[in-house]
Write a protein that holds these residues in place. Structure first.
Motif, short mmCIF file in Angstrom:
data_model
loop_
_atom_site.label_atom_id
_atom_site.label_comp_id
_atom_site.label_asym_id
_atom_site.label_seq_id
_atom_site.Cartn_x
_atom_site.Cartn_y
_atom_site.Cartn_z
N MET A 150 0.83 -1.21 0.00
CA MET A 150 0.00 0.00 0.00
C MET A 150 0.86 1.26 0.00
O MET A 150 0.57 2.23 -0.69
N ILE A 151 1.96 1.22 0.78
CA ILE A 151 2.86 2.37 0.81
C ILE A 151 3.47 2.58 -0.56
O ILE A 151 3.59 3.72 -1.05
N SER A 152 3.87 1.50 -1.22
CA SER A 152 4.45 1.59 -2.56
C SER A 152 3.45 2.21 -3.53
O SER A 152 3.81 3.05 -4.37
N GLU A 153 2.18 1.81 -3.41
CA GLU A 153 1.15 2.35 -4.29
C GLU A 153 0.97 3.85 -4.08
O GLU A 153 0.91 4.63 -5.03
N LEU A 154 0.87 4.24 -2.81
CA LEU A 154 0.69 5.65 -2.49
C LEU A 154 1.90 6.47 -2.93
O LEU A 154 1.76 7.60 -3.40
N PHE A 155 3.08 5.89 -2.77
CA PHE A 155 4.30 6.58 -3.18
C PHE A 155 4.31 6.81 -4.68
O PHE A 155 4.59 7.92 -5.15
N VAL A 156 3.99 5.77 -5.43
CA VAL A 156 3.97 5.90 -6.89
C VAL A 156 2.90 6.91 -7.32
O VAL A 156 3.12 7.74 -8.21
N GLN A 157 1.74 6.85 -6.66
CA GLN A 157 0.65 7.77 -6.97
C GLN A 157 1.07 9.22 -6.76
O GLN A 157 0.81 10.09 -7.59
N GLN A 158 1.75 9.48 -5.66
CA GLN A 158 2.18 10.84 -5.36
C GLN A 158 3.39 11.24 -6.20
O GLN A 158 3.55 12.40 -6.57
N LEU A 159 4.23 10.24 -6.52
CA LEU A 159 5.46 10.53 -7.26
C LEU A 159 5.15 11.09 -8.64
O LEU A 159 5.79 12.04 -9.09
N TYR A 160 4.13 10.55 -9.31
CA TYR A 160 3.90 11.07 -10.66
C TYR A 160 3.27 12.46 -10.62
O TYR A 160 3.41 13.24 -11.55
N SER A 161 2.64 12.80 -9.48
CA SER A 161 2.19 14.18 -9.31
C SER A 161 3.38 15.11 -9.14
O SER A 161 3.42 16.21 -9.70
N VAL A 162 4.38 14.65 -8.39
CA VAL A 162 5.61 15.43 -8.20
C VAL A 162 6.35 15.58 -9.53
O VAL A 162 6.82 16.66 -9.88
N ILE A 163 6.45 14.48 -10.27
CA ILE A 163 7.14 14.52 -11.56
C ILE A 163 6.43 15.48 -12.52
O ILE A 163 7.06 16.25 -13.25
N ASP A 164 5.10 15.44 -12.48
CA ASP A 164 4.30 16.34 -13.32
C ASP A 164 4.66 17.79 -13.03
O ASP A 164 4.91 18.59 -13.95
N MET A 165 4.68 18.15 -11.75
CA MET A 165 5.03 19.51 -11.36
C MET A 165 6.48 19.85 -11.71
O MET A 165 6.79 20.97 -12.12
N LEU A 214 3.56 7.33 6.26
CA LEU A 214 2.67 7.48 7.41
C LEU A 214 1.22 7.20 7.02
O LEU A 214 0.49 6.52 7.74
N VAL A 215 0.79 7.73 5.89
CA VAL A 215 -0.58 7.49 5.40
C VAL A 215 -0.78 6.02 5.08
O VAL A 215 -1.84 5.44 5.35
N GLY A 216 0.26 5.39 4.52
CA GLY A 216 0.17 3.96 4.19
C GLY A 216 -0.04 3.10 5.41
O GLY A 216 -0.89 2.19 5.42
N PHE A 217 0.71 3.38 6.48
CA PHE A 217 0.52 2.61 7.71
C PHE A 217 -0.83 2.91 8.34
O PHE A 217 -1.45 2.02 8.93
N ALA A 218 -1.30 4.14 8.22
CA ALA A 218 -2.62 4.49 8.77
C ALA A 218 -3.73 3.74 8.03
O ALA A 218 -4.67 3.23 8.65
N GLN A 219 -3.62 3.65 6.71
CA GLN A 219 -4.63 2.92 5.94
C GLN A 219 -4.56 1.42 6.22
O GLN A 219 -5.58 0.74 6.29
#
Length: 428
Positions: A1-16, A266-271
Protein backbone atom coordinates in the motif's frame (compact mmCIF):
# COMPACT_ATOMS: atom_id res chain seq x y z
CA UNK A 1 0.00 0.00 0.00
CA UNK A 2 2.86 2.37 0.81
CA UNK A 3 4.45 1.59 -2.56
CA UNK A 4 1.15 2.35 -4.29
CA UNK A 5 0.69 5.65 -2.49
CA UNK A 6 4.30 6.58 -3.18
CA UNK A 7 3.97 5.90 -6.89
CA UNK A 8 0.65 7.77 -6.97
CA UNK A 9 2.18 10.84 -5.36
CA UNK A 10 5.46 10.53 -7.26
CA UNK A 11 3.90 11.07 -10.66
CA UNK A 12 2.19 14.18 -9.31
CA UNK A 13 5.61 15.43 -8.20
CA UNK A 14 7.14 14.52 -11.56
CA UNK A 15 4.30 16.34 -13.32
CA UNK A 16 5.03 19.51 -11.36
CA UNK A 17 8.78 19.10 -11.84
CA UNK A 18 8.37 18.83 -15.63
CA UNK A 19 6.19 21.94 -15.68
CA UNK A 20 8.52 23.93 -13.44
CA UNK A 21 11.76 23.00 -15.21
CA UNK A 22 10.57 22.91 -18.85
CA UNK A 23 7.71 25.42 -18.99
CA UNK A 24 8.58 27.99 -16.33
CA UNK A 25 7.73 29.62 -13.00
CA UNK A 26 4.46 31.17 -14.18
CA UNK A 27 3.14 27.85 -15.48
CA UNK A 28 4.20 26.05 -12.28
CA UNK A 29 2.36 28.63 -10.18
CA UNK A 30 -0.74 28.33 -12.36
CA UNK A 31 -0.87 24.53 -12.25
CA UNK A 32 -0.04 24.49 -8.53
CA UNK A 33 -3.03 26.71 -7.83
CA UNK A 34 -5.20 24.67 -10.20
CA UNK A 35 -4.20 21.49 -8.37
CA UNK A 36 -5.56 22.88 -5.08
CA UNK A 37 -8.91 23.67 -6.71
CA UNK A 38 -9.01 20.29 -8.48
CA UNK A 39 -8.59 18.56 -5.11
CA UNK A 40 -11.84 20.14 -3.93
CA UNK A 41 -13.64 17.97 -6.49
CA UNK A 42 -11.52 14.85 -6.00
CA UNK A 43 -12.35 14.51 -2.30
CA UNK A 44 -15.68 12.85 -3.14
CA UNK A 45 -13.72 9.98 -4.65
CA UNK A 46 -11.74 9.72 -1.40
CA UNK A 47 -14.97 9.33 0.55
CA UNK A 48 -16.12 6.42 -1.59
CA UNK A 49 -12.66 4.86 -1.31
CA UNK A 50 -12.92 4.97 2.47
CA UNK A 51 -16.42 3.44 2.38
CA UNK A 52 -15.03 0.56 0.33
CA UNK A 53 -12.01 0.15 2.61
CA UNK A 54 -14.06 -0.12 5.80
CA UNK A 55 -17.22 -1.90 4.61
CA UNK A 56 -15.61 -4.44 2.29
CA UNK A 57 -12.91 -5.23 4.87
CA UNK A 58 -15.56 -5.81 7.52
CA UNK A 59 -17.59 -8.10 5.26
CA UNK A 60 -14.40 -9.94 4.30
CA UNK A 61 -13.53 -10.43 7.98
CA UNK A 62 -17.05 -11.73 8.63
CA UNK A 63 -16.85 -14.15 5.68
CA UNK A 64 -19.78 -12.56 3.81
CA UNK A 65 -18.37 -12.79 0.31
CA UNK A 66 -21.55 -12.19 -1.68
CA UNK A 67 -22.46 -9.10 0.35
CA UNK A 68 -18.87 -7.90 0.01
CA UNK A 69 -18.97 -8.11 -3.79
CA UNK A 70 -22.38 -6.39 -3.96
CA UNK A 71 -21.19 -3.55 -1.72
CA UNK A 72 -18.13 -3.00 -3.92
CA UNK A 73 -20.26 -2.97 -7.10
CA UNK A 74 -22.80 -0.50 -5.71
CA UNK A 75 -20.14 1.89 -4.40
CA UNK A 76 -18.46 1.86 -7.81
CA UNK A 77 -21.71 2.84 -9.58
CA UNK A 78 -22.58 5.52 -7.04
CA UNK A 79 -19.13 7.09 -7.39
CA UNK A 80 -19.44 7.19 -11.20
CA UNK A 81 -22.80 9.00 -11.00
CA UNK A 82 -21.34 11.50 -8.54
CA UNK A 83 -18.43 12.16 -10.90
CA UNK A 84 -20.79 12.99 -13.77
CA UNK A 85 -22.71 15.51 -11.66
CA UNK A 86 -19.55 17.21 -10.41
CA UNK A 87 -18.14 17.67 -13.93
CA UNK A 88 -20.84 20.25 -14.63
CA UNK A 89 -20.35 22.04 -11.32
CA UNK A 90 -16.57 22.12 -11.76
CA UNK A 91 -16.69 23.45 -15.32
CA UNK A 92 -18.94 26.36 -14.36
CA UNK A 93 -17.33 27.32 -11.06
CA UNK A 94 -13.60 27.33 -11.93
CA UNK A 95 -13.27 31.03 -12.94
CA UNK A 96 -14.95 32.20 -9.74
CA UNK A 97 -12.81 29.88 -7.61
CA UNK A 98 -9.57 31.19 -9.14
CA UNK A 99 -10.71 34.74 -8.51
CA UNK A 100 -11.55 33.87 -4.90
CA UNK A 101 -8.01 32.63 -4.18
CA UNK A 102 -6.45 35.82 -5.61
CA UNK A 103 -4.69 33.98 -8.42
CA UNK A 104 -2.42 36.44 -10.29
CA UNK A 105 -4.00 37.52 -13.58
CA UNK A 106 -1.11 36.23 -15.70
CA UNK A 107 -1.70 32.69 -14.36
CA UNK A 108 -5.48 32.48 -14.80
CA UNK A 109 -5.46 31.36 -18.46
CA UNK A 110 -3.16 28.38 -17.90
CA UNK A 111 -4.89 27.44 -14.66
CA UNK A 112 -8.31 27.48 -16.32
CA UNK A 113 -7.15 25.37 -19.27
CA UNK A 114 -5.45 22.80 -17.05
CA UNK A 115 -8.30 22.61 -14.57
CA UNK A 116 -11.11 22.19 -17.08
CA UNK A 117 -9.35 19.46 -19.06
CA UNK A 118 -8.42 17.57 -15.88
CA UNK A 119 -11.84 17.89 -14.25
CA UNK A 120 -13.65 16.82 -17.41
CA UNK A 121 -12.33 13.33 -16.63
CA UNK A 122 -13.81 13.19 -13.09
CA UNK A 123 -15.98 10.08 -13.73
CA UNK A 124 -12.92 8.22 -15.07
CA UNK A 125 -10.87 9.21 -12.02
CA UNK A 126 -13.66 8.25 -9.61
CA UNK A 127 -14.13 4.80 -11.13
CA UNK A 128 -10.39 4.16 -11.18
CA UNK A 129 -9.89 5.31 -7.56
CA UNK A 130 -12.76 3.24 -6.15
CA UNK A 131 -11.76 0.23 -8.24
CA UNK A 132 -8.24 0.55 -6.84
CA UNK A 133 -9.66 0.61 -3.29
CA UNK A 134 -11.79 -2.50 -4.00
CA UNK A 135 -8.71 -4.45 -5.05
CA UNK A 136 -6.83 -3.42 -1.89
CA UNK A 137 -9.71 -4.22 0.48
CA UNK A 138 -9.95 -7.66 -1.15
CA UNK A 139 -6.27 -8.22 -0.28
CA UNK A 140 -5.08 -7.81 -3.86
CA UNK A 141 -2.63 -5.03 -3.07
CA UNK A 142 0.03 -6.41 -5.42
CA UNK A 143 -2.30 -6.20 -8.44
CA UNK A 144 -3.39 -2.68 -7.50
CA UNK A 145 0.27 -1.68 -7.21
CA UNK A 146 1.00 -2.92 -10.73
CA UNK A 147 -1.97 -0.92 -12.01
CA UNK A 148 -0.79 2.22 -10.29
CA UNK A 149 2.75 1.76 -11.54
CA UNK A 150 1.40 1.34 -15.07
CA UNK A 151 -0.64 4.53 -14.70
CA UNK A 152 2.46 6.39 -13.52
CA UNK A 153 4.52 5.17 -16.47
CA UNK A 154 1.74 6.15 -18.88
CA UNK A 155 1.70 9.57 -17.25
CA UNK A 156 5.12 10.15 -18.79
CA UNK A 157 3.09 10.95 -21.91
CA UNK A 158 3.37 14.43 -20.40
CA UNK A 159 6.90 14.56 -21.74
CA UNK A 160 5.66 13.80 -25.26
CA UNK A 161 2.87 16.39 -25.10
CA UNK A 162 5.01 19.10 -23.48
CA UNK A 163 8.46 18.65 -25.03
CA UNK A 164 7.63 17.23 -28.47
CA UNK A 165 4.14 18.50 -29.30
CA UNK A 166 4.66 21.78 -27.40
CA UNK A 167 1.17 21.71 -25.85
CA UNK A 168 2.21 23.40 -22.58
CA UNK A 169 -0.03 22.92 -19.55
CA UNK A 170 -2.68 21.37 -21.81
CA UNK A 171 -0.25 18.54 -22.55
CA UNK A 172 0.28 17.92 -18.83
CA UNK A 173 -3.47 17.59 -18.22
CA UNK A 174 -3.99 15.38 -21.28
CA UNK A 175 -1.18 13.03 -20.25
CA UNK A 176 -2.68 12.50 -16.80
CA UNK A 177 -6.23 12.00 -18.12
CA UNK A 178 -5.15 9.48 -20.75
CA UNK A 179 -3.07 7.52 -18.23
CA UNK A 180 -5.97 7.29 -15.78
CA UNK A 181 -8.45 6.40 -18.54
CA UNK A 182 -6.41 3.47 -19.82
CA UNK A 183 -5.78 2.18 -16.29
CA UNK A 184 -9.48 2.53 -15.42
CA UNK A 185 -10.44 0.18 -18.26
CA UNK A 186 -7.91 -2.41 -17.11
CA UNK A 187 -9.16 -2.06 -13.51
CA UNK A 188 -12.77 -2.69 -14.54
CA UNK A 189 -11.69 -5.79 -16.44
CA UNK A 190 -9.84 -7.14 -13.40
CA UNK A 191 -12.79 -6.44 -11.10
CA UNK A 192 -15.14 -8.30 -13.45
CA UNK A 193 -12.69 -11.22 -13.60
CA UNK A 194 -12.38 -11.27 -9.80
CA UNK A 195 -16.17 -11.35 -9.43
CA UNK A 196 -16.49 -14.29 -11.83
CA UNK A 197 -14.02 -16.26 -9.70
CA UNK A 198 -16.19 -15.93 -6.58
CA UNK A 199 -18.25 -18.95 -5.50
CA UNK A 200 -21.38 -16.79 -5.57
CA UNK A 201 -20.89 -14.14 -8.28
CA UNK A 202 -23.22 -11.16 -7.99
CA UNK A 203 -25.27 -9.54 -10.73
CA UNK A 204 -23.57 -6.60 -12.49
CA UNK A 205 -26.79 -4.62 -12.06
CA UNK A 206 -26.36 -2.15 -9.19
CA UNK A 207 -28.68 -2.06 -6.18
CA UNK A 208 -28.90 1.67 -5.52
CA UNK A 209 -31.79 1.46 -3.09
CA UNK A 210 -32.01 4.20 -0.50
CA UNK A 211 -31.01 1.71 2.22
CA UNK A 212 -27.86 0.74 0.36
CA UNK A 213 -27.01 4.34 -0.49
CA UNK A 214 -27.40 5.34 3.18
CA UNK A 215 -25.05 2.58 4.31
CA UNK A 216 -22.40 3.75 1.84
CA UNK A 217 -22.85 7.44 2.62
CA UNK A 218 -22.71 6.79 6.37
CA UNK A 219 -18.96 6.35 6.00
CA UNK A 220 -18.37 8.24 2.76
CA UNK A 221 -19.98 11.57 3.71
CA UNK A 222 -17.99 12.24 6.91
CA UNK A 223 -14.80 11.38 5.03
CA UNK A 224 -15.80 13.60 2.10
CA UNK A 225 -16.65 16.43 4.47
CA UNK A 226 -13.37 16.00 6.35
CA UNK A 227 -11.25 15.86 3.18
CA UNK A 228 -13.16 18.74 1.61
CA UNK A 229 -12.64 20.86 4.72
CA UNK A 230 -8.92 20.12 4.79
CA UNK A 231 -8.57 20.76 1.06
CA UNK A 232 -10.63 23.93 1.34
CA UNK A 233 -8.38 24.99 4.19
CA UNK A 234 -5.33 24.35 2.02
CA UNK A 235 -6.94 26.46 -0.69
CA UNK A 236 -7.47 29.30 1.78
CA UNK A 237 -3.82 29.07 2.83
CA UNK A 238 -2.84 29.20 -0.86
CA UNK A 239 -4.99 32.32 -1.16
CA UNK A 240 -2.95 33.87 1.67
CA UNK A 241 0.31 32.88 -0.04
CA UNK A 242 -0.62 34.30 -3.47
CA UNK A 243 -0.45 38.01 -2.46
CA UNK A 244 3.22 37.52 -1.47
CA UNK A 245 4.02 37.12 -5.19
CA UNK A 246 5.46 34.59 -7.62
CA UNK A 247 8.50 33.64 -5.48
CA UNK A 248 6.35 32.71 -2.49
CA UNK A 249 3.96 30.79 -4.76
CA UNK A 250 6.89 28.82 -6.21
CA UNK A 251 8.26 27.96 -2.79
CA UNK A 252 4.86 26.95 -1.46
CA UNK A 253 3.89 24.78 -4.43
CA UNK A 254 7.24 22.98 -4.18
CA UNK A 255 7.16 22.40 -0.42
CA UNK A 256 3.58 21.11 -0.53
CA UNK A 257 4.58 18.48 -3.11
CA UNK A 258 7.62 17.42 -1.08
CA UNK A 259 5.56 17.20 2.13
CA UNK A 260 2.85 15.14 0.44
CA UNK A 261 5.49 12.74 -0.84
CA UNK A 262 7.16 12.47 2.56
CA UNK A 263 3.83 11.67 4.28
CA UNK A 264 3.18 8.64 2.09
CA UNK A 265 4.68 6.09 4.49
CA UNK A 266 2.67 7.48 7.41
CA UNK A 267 -0.58 7.49 5.40
CA UNK A 268 0.17 3.96 4.19
CA UNK A 269 0.52 2.61 7.71
CA UNK A 270 -2.62 4.49 8.77
CA UNK A 271 -4.63 2.92 5.94
CA UNK A 272 -3.18 -0.49 6.76
CA UNK A 273 -4.23 0.03 10.37
CA UNK A 274 -7.76 0.90 9.20
CA UNK A 275 -8.09 -2.26 7.10
CA UNK A 276 -6.53 -4.62 9.65
CA UNK A 277 -8.45 -3.20 12.60
CA UNK A 278 -11.74 -3.43 10.68
CA UNK A 279 -11.08 -7.13 10.10
CA UNK A 280 -9.94 -7.70 13.70
CA UNK A 281 -13.06 -6.02 15.07
CA UNK A 282 -15.31 -8.09 12.81
CA UNK A 283 -13.53 -11.24 14.04
CA UNK A 284 -13.69 -9.94 17.67
CA UNK A 285 -9.91 -10.27 18.06
CA UNK A 286 -9.64 -7.10 20.10
CA UNK A 287 -6.27 -7.65 21.79
CA UNK A 288 -4.44 -7.57 18.44
CA UNK A 289 -5.56 -3.99 17.74
CA UNK A 290 -3.10 -2.54 20.27
CA UNK A 291 -0.25 -4.64 18.87
CA UNK A 292 -0.90 -3.48 15.30
CA UNK A 293 -1.05 0.17 16.42
CA UNK A 294 2.23 -0.17 18.33
CA UNK A 295 3.98 -1.79 15.38
CA UNK A 296 2.81 0.87 12.92
CA UNK A 297 3.91 3.69 15.25
CA UNK A 298 7.36 2.18 15.87
CA UNK A 299 8.12 1.72 12.19
CA UNK A 300 6.77 5.18 11.40
CA UNK A 301 9.13 6.72 13.99
CA UNK A 302 12.12 5.01 12.38
CA UNK A 303 11.01 6.31 8.98
CA UNK A 304 10.64 9.82 10.44
CA UNK A 305 14.21 9.85 11.73
CA UNK A 306 15.70 8.70 8.42
CA UNK A 307 13.53 10.84 6.13
CA UNK A 308 14.02 13.97 8.24
CA UNK A 309 17.80 13.64 8.13
CA UNK A 310 17.79 13.09 4.37
CA UNK A 311 15.43 15.99 3.66
CA UNK A 312 17.62 18.44 5.60
CA UNK A 313 20.80 17.20 3.89
CA UNK A 314 19.31 17.31 0.39
CA UNK A 315 17.15 20.42 0.86
CA UNK A 316 18.58 22.29 -2.14
CA UNK A 317 18.30 19.22 -4.36
CA UNK A 318 14.62 18.81 -3.45
CA UNK A 319 13.87 22.44 -4.27
CA UNK A 320 15.84 22.12 -7.50
CA UNK A 321 13.36 19.57 -8.82
CA UNK A 322 10.82 22.38 -9.25
CA UNK A 323 12.80 25.59 -9.79
CA UNK A 324 16.35 26.93 -9.94
CA UNK A 325 17.33 27.88 -6.34
CA UNK A 326 20.04 30.22 -7.69
CA UNK A 327 17.63 32.23 -9.83
CA UNK A 328 14.75 32.04 -7.34
CA UNK A 329 16.51 32.73 -4.04
CA UNK A 330 13.43 34.07 -2.24
CA UNK A 331 11.47 30.94 -3.26
CA UNK A 332 14.29 28.74 -1.98
CA UNK A 333 14.44 30.60 1.33
CA UNK A 334 10.70 30.05 1.82
CA UNK A 335 11.10 26.37 0.87
CA UNK A 336 14.09 25.76 3.19
CA UNK A 337 12.54 27.29 6.32
CA UNK A 338 9.26 25.41 5.80
CA UNK A 339 11.13 22.13 5.21
CA UNK A 340 13.01 22.46 8.50
CA UNK A 341 9.74 23.16 10.33
CA UNK A 342 8.22 20.13 8.60
CA UNK A 343 10.52 17.87 10.63
CA UNK A 344 8.47 18.73 13.73
CA UNK A 345 5.16 18.66 11.87
CA UNK A 346 5.95 15.19 10.54
CA UNK A 347 6.67 13.81 14.02
CA UNK A 348 3.19 14.67 15.25
CA UNK A 349 1.70 13.58 11.92
CA UNK A 350 2.62 9.98 12.77
CA UNK A 351 0.04 9.87 15.55
CA UNK A 352 -2.43 12.09 13.72
CA UNK A 353 -2.71 9.61 10.85
CA UNK A 354 -2.64 6.47 13.00
CA UNK A 355 -5.29 7.84 15.37
CA UNK A 356 -7.48 8.74 12.40
CA UNK A 357 -7.00 5.26 10.94
CA UNK A 358 -8.15 3.64 14.18
CA UNK A 359 -11.20 5.91 14.54
CA UNK A 360 -12.25 5.15 10.94
CA UNK A 361 -12.03 1.40 11.44
CA UNK A 362 -14.18 1.69 14.58
CA UNK A 363 -16.63 3.85 12.57
CA UNK A 364 -16.28 6.65 15.14
CA UNK A 365 -16.87 9.14 12.38
CA UNK A 366 -18.15 11.94 14.61
CA UNK A 367 -14.96 11.95 16.69
CA UNK A 368 -12.93 11.56 13.51
CA UNK A 369 -14.49 14.75 12.18
CA UNK A 370 -14.12 16.67 15.41
CA UNK A 371 -10.36 16.29 15.53
CA UNK A 372 -9.82 16.94 11.83
CA UNK A 373 -12.04 19.99 11.67
CA UNK A 374 -10.74 21.21 15.00
CA UNK A 375 -7.19 21.12 13.68
CA UNK A 376 -8.24 22.89 10.49
CA UNK A 377 -10.02 25.66 12.41
CA UNK A 378 -7.02 26.17 14.69
CA UNK A 379 -4.63 26.23 11.73
CA UNK A 380 -6.63 28.81 9.79
CA UNK A 381 -7.19 31.02 12.84
CA UNK A 382 -3.50 30.86 13.79
CA UNK A 383 -2.45 31.65 10.21
CA UNK A 384 -4.67 34.72 10.16
CA UNK A 385 -3.39 35.92 13.54
CA UNK A 386 0.29 35.31 12.78
CA UNK A 387 0.32 36.55 9.18
CA UNK A 388 1.08 40.19 10.00
CA UNK A 389 3.81 39.69 12.63
CA UNK A 390 5.47 36.59 11.12
CA UNK A 391 4.76 37.07 7.38
CA UNK A 392 5.46 33.80 5.49
CA UNK A 393 6.62 32.05 8.69
CA UNK A 394 2.98 32.12 9.80
CA UNK A 395 2.16 29.22 7.46
CA UNK A 396 4.41 26.61 9.05
CA UNK A 397 3.97 28.00 12.57
CA UNK A 398 0.19 27.70 12.43
CA UNK A 399 0.33 24.17 11.01
CA UNK A 400 2.73 22.93 13.69
CA UNK A 401 0.80 24.46 16.59
CA UNK A 402 -2.60 23.15 15.46
CA UNK A 403 -1.24 19.66 14.86
CA UNK A 404 0.29 19.38 18.33
CA UNK A 405 -2.93 20.40 20.09
CA UNK A 406 -5.22 18.05 18.16
CA UNK A 407 -2.87 15.06 18.27
CA UNK A 408 -2.84 15.27 22.06
CA UNK A 409 -6.64 15.17 22.14
CA UNK A 410 -7.03 12.29 19.65
CA UNK A 411 -4.34 10.24 21.45
CA UNK A 412 -6.27 10.43 24.72
CA UNK A 413 -9.42 9.19 22.94
CA UNK A 414 -7.57 6.34 21.19
CA UNK A 415 -6.07 5.13 24.48
CA UNK A 416 -9.55 5.03 26.04
CA UNK A 417 -11.02 3.12 23.06
CA UNK A 418 -8.23 0.51 23.09
CA UNK A 419 -8.63 0.04 26.83
CA UNK A 420 -12.38 -0.46 26.35
CA UNK A 421 -11.75 -3.16 23.71
CA UNK A 422 -9.34 -4.96 26.00
CA UNK A 423 -11.90 -4.87 28.82
CA UNK A 424 -14.58 -6.37 26.53
CA UNK A 425 -12.24 -9.20 25.50
CA UNK A 426 -11.30 -9.99 29.11
CA UNK A 427 -14.95 -9.96 30.16
CA UNK A 428 -16.03 -12.19 27.26
Amino acid sequence: MISELFVQQLYSVIDMAIIGRYLGARELGAVGNAANIIMLFLVVSGGFEMAVDVMVSRLLGAGKNKEKAAMARDTLFLSAISGLVLVVIAWISLPALYKAVSLPENMVGDALLYGRVYLFALPIIYIYDVGWAILISNERAKISFYLLATSSILNLLNLLFILVLQLGVLGSALGTVLAQGITMLVTLYLLAKMDRQEEEPVSPKPDLSWTKIKSILHIALPTIFQQFSITFGATLVQACVNPFGQEAILGYVAIVKVMNLARIVLVGFAQTLTLMTAQLLAAKTYSAVKAVYRYCSNVSLIYWLVSSALSVIFCQLLAGMFFDPGQNQAAYSFFRVYLYAFVGIQLFSIFKFLNEGLLRSMVLMKEYLYYNLGELALKLAATWLLLTPLQTNAFWGAELGARIICVLGSTILVIKEIQALEAIEKAG
